[in-house]
Design an enzyme around this catalytic site. Structure first.
Site, short mmCIF file in Angstrom:
data_model
loop_
_atom_site.label_atom_id
_atom_site.label_comp_id
_atom_site.label_asym_id
_atom_site.label_seq_id
_atom_site.Cartn_x
_atom_site.Cartn_y
_atom_site.Cartn_z
N GLN A 20 0.84 -1.19 0.00
CA GLN A 20 0.00 0.00 0.00
C GLN A 20 0.88 1.24 0.00
O GLN A 20 0.39 2.35 -0.13
CB GLN A 20 -0.90 -0.01 1.24
N ASN A 21 2.18 1.03 0.18
CA ASN A 21 3.11 2.15 0.31
C ASN A 21 3.45 2.76 -1.04
O ASN A 21 3.55 2.05 -2.03
CB ASN A 21 4.39 1.70 1.03
N HIS B 186 -1.38 1.48 -4.31
CA HIS B 186 -1.73 2.91 -4.17
C HIS B 186 -0.82 3.83 -4.98
O HIS B 186 -0.71 5.02 -4.70
CB HIS B 186 -1.72 3.30 -2.68
N GLY C 212 2.71 -4.38 9.08
CA GLY C 212 2.69 -2.93 9.23
C GLY C 212 1.53 -2.23 8.57
O GLY C 212 1.69 -1.16 7.99
N THR C 213 0.35 -2.82 8.66
CA THR C 213 -0.83 -2.13 8.15
C THR C 213 -1.96 -2.20 9.18
O THR C 213 -2.12 -3.21 9.86
CB THR C 213 -1.31 -2.69 6.80
N SER C 214 -2.74 -1.13 9.24
CA SER C 214 -3.87 -1.09 10.18
C SER C 214 -5.09 -1.80 9.59
O SER C 214 -6.13 -1.89 10.23
CB SER C 214 -4.22 0.37 10.49
N ALA D 36 8.50 -4.71 12.54
CA ALA D 36 8.83 -5.53 11.36
C ALA D 36 10.34 -5.66 11.17
O ALA D 36 10.83 -6.74 10.83
CB ALA D 36 8.19 -4.91 10.12
#
Ligand code: APR
Ligand code: ZN
Length: 247
Positions: free
Chosen positions: A108-109, A126, A195-197, A239
């Site tokens: 997503q980064n 994204h 590392g994602t919500s 991470a």
């Protein structure tokens, strides 16, 4: 369900990791946190820019209303990134592409740090902060080749205004990117969510698709998320400290 204490990697996960052929990794802002990239959420805070929550300045509506402001925001984020380097989490994930015969990295980064660490064929859900796209002819440009005389760069092909080649709130994902990721999720044996919500869809549905297809689901995050209860293993930690432990 097993919960890892600190950085203990279970025997079961080590075996799965050793035997797996098809592995999918989904990453979010947290994988870049140890490189110094601010996350958007987490720790109970959300990013605010000039009094505007980031999901306002990073929205399709703002692009319509004030393209120079949108560029100012992404120029600020890009300037933050200029001096930042991949961290051991990025390096570990890049190493994994050599280890597994069917390895897929979905992020997503928009920061490009996975690629800077050597990851290839990254599915960027994204977009990328290093690219711009023409509002008219759709031509993509490397932002580093552009001039920002009046705040909004011009297309080198047709002269029209360019926009950041980043998915803004209220916009559809790039054609094919999500479909490609979902297809890989349906066939992976092991899926890491790092590392994602997991609050932004459709990206957040990728681990759900993998789990529904029978994948072993592992979350790496210092905080619990909405996905944690669905996971086979939750490694609560950073991470950059955990991923290298796997190999
Ligand atoms: N290691 C692993 N996870 C971490 C670390 C770390 N060192 N530091 C923070 N985290 C976790 C946080 O606990 C949080 O759950 O990373 C997550 C970051 O969440 P967000 O900031 O919401 O980022 P992300 O999930 O990538 O956001 C999704 O929303 O803002 C939009 O388009 C943007 O791609 C982004 C999308
Ligand atoms: Zn153009």
């Amino acid at each position: 369900m097993q919960t890892g204490l600190g950085h203990v990697i279970s025997k079961e996960l080590r075996e799965k990791f050793a035997q797996a052929k098809s592995v999918l990794v989904l990453t979010g802002a947290g994988v870049s946190a140890e490189s110094g990239v601010p996350t958007f959420r987490g720790g109970g805070n959300t990013v605010v820019w000039k009094g505007m929550p980031f999901d306002v300045i990073s929205s399709a509506g703002m692009l319509e209303r004030d393209l120079p402001a949108v560029w100012e925001w992404f120029n600020y984020r890009r300037n933050l990134l200029e001096s930042l380097k991949p961290n051991p989490a990025h390096v570990a994930v890049a190493r994994w592409q050599e280890r597994f015969s069917d390895f897929n990295l979905v992020t997503q980064n928009i920061d490009g740090l996975h690629q800077a660490a050597g990851s290839r064929d990254v599915i960027e859900l994204h977009g990328s902060i290093w690219r711009a796209r023409c509002l008219d002819c759709g031509t993509r440009h490397d932002v580093r080749e552009l001039k920002f005389d009046d705040g909004v760069p011009a297309c080198l092909k047709c002269g029209s205004y360019l926009r950041p080649d980043v998915i803004l709130f209220g916009e559809m994902l790039p054609m094919g990117a999500f479909e490609a990721a979902a297809k890989k999720a349906e066939s992976c044996e092991l899926c890491f969510v790092v590392g994602t919500s997991v609050v932004v869809y459709p990206a957040a549905s990728i681990p759900e698709i993998a789990r529904a297809a029978g994948a072993y689901l592992v979350e790496v995050n210092p905080e619990r998320t909405a996905l944690s209860d669905l996971c086979d293993q939750v490694l609560m930690g950073r991470a950059g400290e955990i991923l290298p432990l796997l190999g």
